[in-house]
Design a protein around this motif. Sequence first.
Motif, short mmCIF file in Angstrom:
data_model
loop_
_atom_site.label_atom_id
_atom_site.label_comp_id
_atom_site.label_asym_id
_atom_site.label_seq_id
_atom_site.Cartn_x
_atom_site.Cartn_y
_atom_site.Cartn_z
N GLY A 27 0.79 -1.22 0.00
CA GLY A 27 0.00 0.00 0.00
C GLY A 27 0.82 1.27 0.00
N SER A 28 2.12 1.16 0.26
CA SER A 28 2.99 2.35 0.27
C SER A 28 3.13 2.93 -1.14
N VAL A 29 3.05 4.24 -1.24
CA VAL A 29 3.28 4.92 -2.52
C VAL A 29 4.75 5.33 -2.56
N ASP A 32 4.83 9.23 -6.95
CA ASP A 32 3.51 9.78 -7.25
C ASP A 32 3.56 10.60 -8.54
N LYS A 87 2.18 6.51 -11.09
CA LYS A 87 2.18 6.31 -9.65
C LYS A 87 2.61 4.87 -9.37
N ILE A 89 2.89 1.89 -6.55
CA ILE A 89 2.33 1.48 -5.26
C ILE A 89 2.81 0.07 -4.93
N GLU A 91 2.62 -3.48 -4.02
CA GLU A 91 1.53 -4.47 -4.09
C GLU A 91 1.61 -5.46 -2.93
#
Length: 202
Positions: A27-29, A32, A87, A89, A91
């Motif tokens: 969930g970490s980006v 961006d 972006k 992210i 997974e």
Amino acid sequence: MNFHEILDPEFRKEIASSGDLKRFPAGSVILDIDSYVNYIPLVMSGSVKVVRTEEDGREILLYYLAPGESCISSILSGLTHDTSKVKAIVEEDAEILMLSLVKAKEWLIKYPEWSTFVFELYHKRFEDLVTMVNSIAFQKADTRILYLLNQKSRLYKSKELNVTHQQLADELGITREAVSRVLKQIETDGKIKLSRNKITLL
């Protein structure tokens, strides 16, 4: 080619000493849209999905990064001092080696293996994008969903996928209701088995 196939011991040593290994939960980006790229991410373990998002929050999956791979969009944006158009992210929980942009540019001249790595990444991602555009333009929803499920199966090395209908809808850029309807039909066809927050490929 991926990082693990680079054979030059001196180059592998330089990569390890030039990067900062960081751990990121799912969930970490890590990158961006419209942000400047300050490093080149090299996935060591786990996986990362690269998406394109719109102002209304909708997104569409472009491709996945597996261990040993990097994001060609990050490389191109970083080396040209441009902002990111995608972006990235995490997974599944990942270890990512953050590589210096200065070093990445030097390596293009110093190490032929790095140039090969970058060009092969570009070629692979171009093919991914062509497949994605073809899928949106010409393929029905069931074909697109099955293709995405098989992508995830290869990535996780498992036929059992912990994924929700909403997650699939977000990655495909279609409604959750449409995904649920099509998944039910695919299950009726005997290609998958549905259970709560899990899909099993048969």
